[in-house]
Design a protein around this motif. Sequence first.
Motif, PDB file in Angstrom:
ATOM      1  N   GLY A 203       5.708-125.247  25.712  1.00 35.04           N
ATOM      2  CA  GLY A 203       5.365-125.420  27.121  1.00 35.04           C
ATOM      3  C   GLY A 203       5.319-124.136  27.923  1.00 35.04           C
ATOM      4  N   MET A 204       5.260-122.999  27.242  1.00 38.94           N
ATOM      5  CA  MET A 204       5.208-121.699  27.929  1.00 38.94           C
ATOM      6  C   MET A 204       3.735-121.253  27.953  1.00 38.94           C
ATOM      7  SD  MET A 204       8.584-120.320  25.916  1.00 38.94           S
ATOM      8  CE  MET A 204       8.872-118.789  26.792  1.00 38.94           C
ATOM      9  N   TYR A 205       2.961-121.932  28.790  1.00 39.06           N
ATOM     10  CA  TYR A 205       1.503-121.859  28.705  1.00 39.06           C
ATOM     11  C   TYR A 205       0.921-120.510  29.112  1.00 39.06           C
ATOM     12  CZ  TYR A 205       2.216-126.876  28.278  1.00 39.06           C
ATOM     13  OH  TYR A 205       2.652-128.112  27.879  1.00 39.06           O
ATOM     14  N   ASP A 206       1.469-119.903  30.161  1.00 36.99           N
ATOM     15  CA  ASP A 206       0.958-118.596  30.600  1.00 36.99           C
ATOM     16  C   ASP A 206       1.071-117.565  29.481  1.00 36.99           C
ATOM     17  OD1 ASP A 206      -0.039-118.856  33.219  1.00 36.99           O
ATOM     18  OD2 ASP A 206       1.997-119.055  33.997  1.00 36.99           O
ATOM     19  N   GLU A 207       2.265-117.503  28.876  1.00 36.84           N
ATOM     20  CA  GLU A 207       2.488-116.538  27.799  1.00 36.84           C
ATOM     21  C   GLU A 207       1.653-116.888  26.573  1.00 36.84           C
ATOM     22  OE1 GLU A 207       6.616-115.277  27.021  1.00 36.84           O
ATOM     23  OE2 GLU A 207       7.146-116.472  28.780  1.00 36.84           O
ATOM     24  N   ALA A 208       1.448-118.192  26.334  1.00 35.86           N
ATOM     25  CA  ALA A 208       0.638-118.630  25.202  1.00 35.86           C
ATOM     26  C   ALA A 208      -0.798-118.128  25.338  1.00 35.86           C
ATOM     27  CB  ALA A 208       0.658-120.154  25.101  1.00 35.86           C
ATOM     28  N   VAL A 209      -1.353-118.272  26.526  1.00 34.76           N
ATOM     29  CA  VAL A 209      -2.735-117.814  26.764  1.00 34.76           C
ATOM     30  C   VAL A 209      -2.841-116.315  26.514  1.00 34.76           C
ATOM     31  CG1 VAL A 209      -4.488-117.443  28.541  1.00 34.76           C
ATOM     32  CG2 VAL A 209      -3.367-119.677  28.343  1.00 34.76           C
ATOM     33  N   LYS A 210      -1.885-115.546  27.014  1.00 35.50           N
ATOM     34  CA  LYS A 210      -1.903-114.087  26.810  1.00 35.50           C
ATOM     35  C   LYS A 210      -1.878-113.739  25.324  1.00 35.50           C
ATOM     36  CE  LYS A 210       0.496-113.022  31.144  1.00 35.50           C
ATOM     37  NZ  LYS A 210       1.774-112.568  31.754  1.00 35.50           N
ATOM     38  N   ALA A 211      -1.020-114.417  24.573  1.00 35.54           N
ATOM     39  CA  ALA A 211      -0.910-114.135  23.146  1.00 35.54           C
ATOM     40  C   ALA A 211      -2.196-114.491  22.410  1.00 35.54           C
ATOM     41  CB  ALA A 211       0.268-114.912  22.547  1.00 35.54           C
ATOM     42  N   LEU A 212      -2.765-115.640  22.726  1.00 35.32           N
ATOM     43  CA  LEU A 212      -3.956-116.101  22.019  1.00 35.32           C
ATOM     44  C   LEU A 212      -5.193-115.278  22.375  1.00 35.32           C
ATOM     45  CD1 LEU A 212      -3.259-119.918  22.351  1.00 35.32           C
ATOM     46  CD2 LEU A 212      -3.233-118.613  20.223  1.00 35.32           C
ATOM     47  N   LEU A 213      -5.261-114.820  23.633  1.00 36.39           N
ATOM     48  CA  LEU A 213      -6.403-113.990  24.038  1.00 36.39           C
ATOM     49  C   LEU A 213      -6.288-112.568  23.497  1.00 36.39           C
ATOM     50  CD1 LEU A 213      -7.007-115.152  27.723  1.00 36.39           C
ATOM     51  CD2 LEU A 213      -8.363-115.696  25.680  1.00 36.39           C
ATOM     52  N   TYR A 214      -5.107-112.215  22.991  1.00 37.13           N
ATOM     53  CA  TYR A 214      -4.902-110.891  22.399  1.00 37.13           C
ATOM     54  C   TYR A 214      -5.595-110.789  21.036  1.00 37.13           C
ATOM     55  CZ  TYR A 214      -2.436-106.590  21.123  1.00 37.13           C
ATOM     56  OH  TYR A 214      -2.139-105.305  20.766  1.00 37.13           O
ATOM     57  N   ILE A 215      -5.862-111.929  20.424  1.00 38.73           N
ATOM     58  CA  ILE A 215      -6.477-111.954  19.087  1.00 38.73           C
ATOM     59  C   ILE A 215      -7.907-111.432  19.165  1.00 38.73           C
ATOM     60  CG2 ILE A 215      -7.191-113.483  17.189  1.00 38.73           C
ATOM     61  CD1 ILE A 215      -4.903-115.368  18.084  1.00 38.73           C
ATOM     62  N   LYS A 216      -8.245-110.562  18.212  1.00 41.88           N
ATOM     63  CA  LYS A 216      -9.597-109.987  18.191  1.00 41.88           C
ATOM     64  C   LYS A 216     -10.633-111.097  18.002  1.00 41.88           C
ATOM     65  CE  LYS A 216      -8.984-106.963  14.843  1.00 41.88           C
ATOM     66  NZ  LYS A 216      -7.553-106.868  14.474  1.00 41.88           N
ATOM     67  N   GLN A 217     -11.790-110.917  18.638  1.00 45.38           N
ATOM     68  CA  GLN A 217     -12.822-111.945  18.640  1.00 45.38           C
ATOM     69  C   GLN A 217     -13.230-112.368  17.236  1.00 45.38           C
ATOM     70  OE1 GLN A 217     -13.805-113.512  21.432  1.00 45.38           O
ATOM     71  NE2 GLN A 217     -14.957-114.914  20.124  1.00 45.38           N
ATOM     72  N   GLU A 218     -13.303-111.411  16.320  1.00 45.71           N
ATOM     73  CA  GLU A 218     -13.753-111.732  14.956  1.00 45.71           C
ATOM     74  C   GLU A 218     -12.735-112.575  14.186  1.00 45.71           C
ATOM     75  OE1 GLU A 218     -12.520-107.283  14.817  1.00 45.71           O
ATOM     76  OE2 GLU A 218     -13.473-108.687  16.228  1.00 45.71           O
ATOM     77  N   SER A 219     -11.515-112.622  14.693  1.00 45.27           N
ATOM     78  CA  SER A 219     -10.471-113.405  14.023  1.00 45.27           C
ATOM     79  C   SER A 219     -10.260-114.778  14.658  1.00 45.27           C
ATOM     80  CB  SER A 219      -9.144-112.631  14.045  1.00 45.27           C
ATOM     81  OG  SER A 219      -9.262-111.411  13.361  1.00 45.27           O
ATOM     82  N   VAL A 220     -10.985-115.051  15.726  1.00 45.00           N
ATOM     83  CA  VAL A 220     -10.815-116.308  16.441  1.00 45.00           C
ATOM     84  C   VAL A 220     -11.504-117.428  15.676  1.00 45.00           C
ATOM     85  CG1 VAL A 220     -11.343-117.571  18.551  1.00 45.00           C
ATOM     86  CG2 VAL A 220     -10.581-115.205  18.685  1.00 45.00           C
ATOM     87  N   ASP A 221     -10.807-118.551  15.515  1.00 43.02           N
ATOM     88  CA  ASP A 221     -11.406-119.721  14.877  1.00 43.02           C
ATOM     89  C   ASP A 221     -11.040-120.974  15.663  1.00 43.02           C
ATOM     90  OD1 ASP A 221      -8.773-120.285  14.267  1.00 43.02           O
ATOM     91  OD2 ASP A 221      -8.964-119.896  12.127  1.00 43.02           O
ATOM     92  N   LYS A 222     -11.359-122.124  15.098  1.00 43.69           N
ATOM     93  CA  LYS A 222     -11.139-123.372  15.849  1.00 43.69           C
ATOM     94  C   LYS A 222      -9.670-123.615  16.173  1.00 43.69           C
ATOM     95  CE  LYS A 222     -10.937-126.468  11.838  1.00 43.69           C
ATOM     96  NZ  LYS A 222     -11.528-127.667  11.198  1.00 43.69           N
ATOM     97  N   HIS A 223      -8.777-123.114  15.316  1.00 39.53           N
ATOM     98  CA  HIS A 223      -7.348-123.316  15.580  1.00 39.53           C
ATOM     99  C   HIS A 223      -6.919-122.565  16.841  1.00 39.53           C
ATOM    100  CE1 HIS A 223      -7.025-125.265  11.718  1.00 39.53           C
ATOM    101  NE2 HIS A 223      -7.575-124.214  11.130  1.00 39.53           N
ATOM    102  N   VAL A 224      -7.445-121.353  16.985  1.00 38.30           N
ATOM    103  CA  VAL A 224      -7.140-120.567  18.193  1.00 38.30           C
ATOM    104  C   VAL A 224      -7.715-121.258  19.425  1.00 38.30           C
ATOM    105  CG1 VAL A 224      -7.434-118.345  19.346  1.00 38.30           C
ATOM    106  CG2 VAL A 224      -7.099-118.419  16.862  1.00 38.30           C
ATOM    107  N   TYR A 225      -8.971-121.709  19.312  1.00 31.27           N
ATOM    108  CA  TYR A 225      -9.600-122.390  20.447  1.00 31.27           C
ATOM    109  C   TYR A 225      -8.848-123.673  20.821  1.00 31.27           C
ATOM    110  CZ  TYR A 225     -13.684-119.306  19.977  1.00 31.27           C
ATOM    111  OH  TYR A 225     -14.519-118.216  19.935  1.00 31.27           O
ATOM    112  N   ASN A 226      -8.411-124.413  19.808  1.00 33.77           N
ATOM    113  CA  ASN A 226      -7.657-125.647  20.089  1.00 33.77           C
ATOM    114  C   ASN A 226      -6.364-125.352  20.838  1.00 33.77           C
ATOM    115  OD1 ASN A 226      -9.271-127.760  19.132  1.00 33.77           O
ATOM    116  ND2 ASN A 226      -8.668-127.362  17.011  1.00 33.77           N
ATOM    117  N   ASP A 227      -5.681-124.279  20.419  1.00 35.50           N
ATOM    118  CA  ASP A 227      -4.428-123.940  21.100  1.00 35.50           C
ATOM    119  C   ASP A 227      -4.684-123.412  22.502  1.00 35.50           C
ATOM    120  OD1 ASP A 227      -2.126-124.613  19.483  1.00 35.50           O
ATOM    121  OD2 ASP A 227      -2.881-123.201  18.025  1.00 35.50           O
ATOM    122  N   LEU A 228      -5.781-122.687  22.693  1.00 37.71           N
ATOM    123  CA  LEU A 228      -6.140-122.250  24.051  1.00 37.71           C
ATOM    124  C   LEU A 228      -6.441-123.454  24.926  1.00 37.71           C
ATOM    125  CD1 LEU A 228      -8.267-119.074  23.279  1.00 37.71           C
ATOM    126  CD2 LEU A 228      -6.301-119.158  24.816  1.00 37.71           C
TER     127      LEU A 228
END
Length: 251
Positions: A203-228
């Motif tokens: 439930g720490m959504y602000d920090e979660a968004v920061k962490a997930l957006l830190y991932i390089k674009q080429e490494s982003v997949d559906k799991h990252v998008y689902n968590d975002l």
Amino acid sequence: MQKKVIVVFVLLALLICLLVFLCYCFTVEHNFAGYVKKNVFNFPVNGSKNSKPVGKKDAGINSYDQEVEKIASLISLGQEDEFIEKALAEMRAQNYKEALKIYDAVAIADPNNKRVWMNRGTAKSSLKDYNGAIADYTYSIEINPERYTAYFNRAAIYYKLGDWQNALNDINVYIQAGQFEEKYGNNKDDAYFIKGAALTRLGMYDEAVKALLYIKQESVDKHVYNDLARAYEGLGDEKKAGEYREKAKAN
């Protein structure tokens, strides 16, 4: 009165004689002593010194342990790394049980070996023995605290088990250490994905968004998008959440 006493004594004497006679017959005819040893105390009854008690499990060591002990007997001092390399080759070939045998043997030959425990944890994880893997990674950290990959590996298992707080604790140690060992596949993007996923579930959504957006674009997949999407939904931003749901579907 005296007659009654005499009758009682006679009857008791007869009863005792009968019991003695029955015991004698049973002992002679059925080897009662052997019966007790065999079925009650589980002792050998043939008098052989080499006989071993047999319980529900096989007498002696099972075949897996025999193989492990055989391998351990071949490991001389200073040869541990050579055997670890053999185990790594088995891991690459996905022969996880064979790799585990070798790691078990090295652990017997040299319990203080700094490499074997983390590697054995990986073999156990591959065999879905997650509790065993956590125990090995934990011991690896105890004897070699600067092997930060063990924190990453343990965090990955906690993530699989849904133990979000422990996953977050371990991945934070790994990220703060900054020793990203990409040759083992433990790079920044994987670490930040575990962190973001754990934060989202906690439930720490602000920090979660920061962490997930830190991932390089080429490494982003559906799991990252689902968590975002989950994180933005938790923040009440349904528009952003919807955008990332759509991206997840497209991947």
